[in-house]
Write a protein that holds these residues in place. Sequence first.
Motif, short mmCIF file in Angstrom:
data_model
loop_
_atom_site.label_atom_id
_atom_site.label_comp_id
_atom_site.label_asym_id
_atom_site.label_seq_id
_atom_site.Cartn_x
_atom_site.Cartn_y
_atom_site.Cartn_z
N LYS A 210 49.31 50.85 47.97
CA LYS A 210 48.62 52.14 47.23
C LYS A 210 49.90 53.01 47.02
N GLN A 211 50.28 53.18 46.02
CA GLN A 211 51.46 53.93 45.68
C GLN A 211 51.67 54.04 44.16
N MET A 212 52.45 55.34 43.87
CA MET A 212 52.63 55.60 42.26
C MET A 212 51.42 55.38 41.42
N GLY A 213 50.26 55.91 41.89
CA GLY A 213 49.09 55.85 41.06
C GLY A 213 48.26 54.66 41.20
N TYR A 214 48.90 53.34 41.56
CA TYR A 214 48.28 52.22 41.66
C TYR A 214 47.31 52.32 42.92
N GLN A 215 46.22 51.50 42.70
CA GLN A 215 45.51 51.28 44.08
C GLN A 215 45.82 50.05 44.49
N CYS A 216 45.44 49.69 45.84
CA CYS A 216 45.63 48.48 46.65
C CYS A 216 44.88 47.27 46.22
N PHE A 217 45.32 46.25 45.94
CA PHE A 217 44.57 44.98 45.70
C PHE A 217 45.01 43.86 46.11
N VAL A 218 44.00 43.14 46.55
CA VAL A 218 44.48 41.63 47.30
C VAL A 218 44.35 40.82 46.06
N SER A 219 45.33 39.82 45.67
CA SER A 219 45.18 39.06 44.55
C SER A 219 45.29 37.46 45.21
N PHE A 220 44.43 36.73 44.42
CA PHE A 220 44.30 35.18 44.67
C PHE A 220 44.88 34.34 43.61
N PHE A 221 45.79 33.57 43.84
CA PHE A 221 46.29 32.53 42.88
C PHE A 221 45.96 31.11 43.27
N ASP A 222 45.55 30.21 42.37
CA ASP A 222 45.62 28.82 42.87
C ASP A 222 46.72 28.23 42.14
N LEU A 223 47.62 27.69 42.91
CA LEU A 223 48.88 26.89 42.40
C LEU A 223 48.65 25.75 41.57
N ARG A 224 47.37 25.30 41.89
CA ARG A 224 47.12 23.88 40.89
C ARG A 224 46.91 24.08 39.66
N ASP A 225 46.76 25.44 39.30
CA ASP A 225 46.63 25.70 37.94
C ASP A 225 47.63 26.76 37.42
N PRO A 226 48.89 26.36 36.93
CA PRO A 226 50.23 26.88 36.63
C PRO A 226 49.66 28.09 35.65
N SER A 227 48.73 28.10 34.74
CA SER A 227 48.76 29.08 34.01
C SER A 227 48.31 30.21 34.55
N GLN A 228 47.79 30.40 35.85
CA GLN A 228 47.45 31.59 36.29
C GLN A 228 48.63 32.38 36.77
N ILE A 229 49.76 31.86 37.26
CA ILE A 229 50.97 32.20 37.41
C ILE A 229 51.81 32.95 36.34
N GLU A 230 51.66 31.95 35.08
CA GLU A 230 52.30 32.21 33.95
C GLU A 230 51.90 33.20 33.15
N ASN A 231 50.53 33.56 33.39
CA ASN A 231 49.88 34.77 32.63
C ASN A 231 49.68 35.78 33.62
N ASN A 232 50.14 35.68 34.72
CA ASN A 232 50.00 36.71 35.82
C ASN A 232 48.49 37.28 35.93
N GLU A 233 47.64 36.04 35.79
CA GLU A 233 46.09 36.44 35.87
C GLU A 233 45.51 35.73 36.98
N PRO A 234 45.55 36.50 38.27
CA PRO A 234 44.64 35.80 39.59
C PRO A 234 43.46 35.49 39.41
N TYR A 235 42.91 34.29 39.89
CA TYR A 235 41.44 34.00 39.61
C TYR A 235 40.46 34.96 40.41
N MET A 236 41.25 35.71 41.24
CA MET A 236 40.32 37.01 41.67
C MET A 236 41.20 38.03 42.25
N LYS A 237 40.62 39.30 42.05
CA LYS A 237 41.56 40.42 42.52
C LYS A 237 40.53 41.37 43.26
N ILE A 238 40.62 41.80 44.42
CA ILE A 238 39.82 42.56 45.01
C ILE A 238 40.31 44.03 45.30
N PRO A 239 39.82 45.03 44.77
CA PRO A 239 40.49 46.48 45.08
C PRO A 239 39.97 46.94 46.40
#
Length: 325
Positions: free
Chosen positions: A114-143
């Motif tokens: 939590k810094q520079m105006g951004y809050q703390c997140f936990v992100s989850f990525f499934d490595l079996r789906d390469p598009s998640q990393i490529e698009n920087n879209e975790p399948y789940m993000k917990i604030p």
Amino acid sequence: QKPILLQGHERSITQIKYNREGDLLFTVAKDPIVNVWYSVNGERLGTYNGHTGAVWCVDADWDTRHVLTGSADNSCRLWDCETGKQLALVKTSSAVRTCGFDFGGNIIMFSTDKQMGYQCFVSFFDLRDPSQIENNEPYMKIPCSDSKITSAVWGPLGEFIIAGHESGELNQFSAKSGEQLSNVKEHTKQINDIQTSRDMTMFITASKDNTAKLFDCTTLEHLKTFRTERPVNSAALSPIFDHVVLGGGQEAMDVTTTSTRIGKFEARFFHLAFEEEFGRVKGHFGPINSVAFHPDGKSYSSGGEDGYVRIHYFDPQYFEFEFEA
């Protein structure tokens, strides 16, 4: 017995981690270098180069094919363990404080500060789906709006993660739904480190409130407390004995004002059941920031504010003493 001294960092150590077999030891520090060593003789196997800031966390997956690192350069990176090649780069809005592979090595999680105006997140990525990393879209993000996560580990079977907060709270978050499964507050200050037991039934926390505490992984029931008179930066559970090692010392910024003798920079050994201290190991010229037992239980390592990693092999008497006891 003389420890093996690993000199591969210019700045203070932030985390050390063995792989599952224990033949490799990964070390990261407040410099951009990620080192991997042979734990048996302290020979440096190689480095993972790419980060541009302090590296806060490191993890290796179950079969040591991949290495995960999180850094203050606002990135989490995935590496090929053998070649040192960078396989994936996830950019974040703030520093990555903790990271880890689940038991199967398919899902990664990391938490950001939590810094520079951004809050703390936990992100989850499934490595079996390469598009998640490529698009920087975790399948789940917990604030985590209340207080930032300072340490997190996967629970057994990868069903949830256990997160320790700046406030001293502990949470379980489901890795499927993201909901908070349970929450306890046994510490009064920041939790610096969480490590699980070999069989993942228990975990130990290290806190700035001068204690380390043992909990049940599934229920978060508080089982034991190990007290010291200094902040505890890291704690690890022996895989073969009922032993705990704690590393700590006072705050890094206060170190220059005390002599090394008063500084209490020893690794301290406690009995898991009796909560009694039975040994200390000196050596570091500053607080110990990370400790880890070798998976075979015959040695342990510590990384300090002085930038050194020390691998200590236990004397044969250590094993005889335990079996007699």
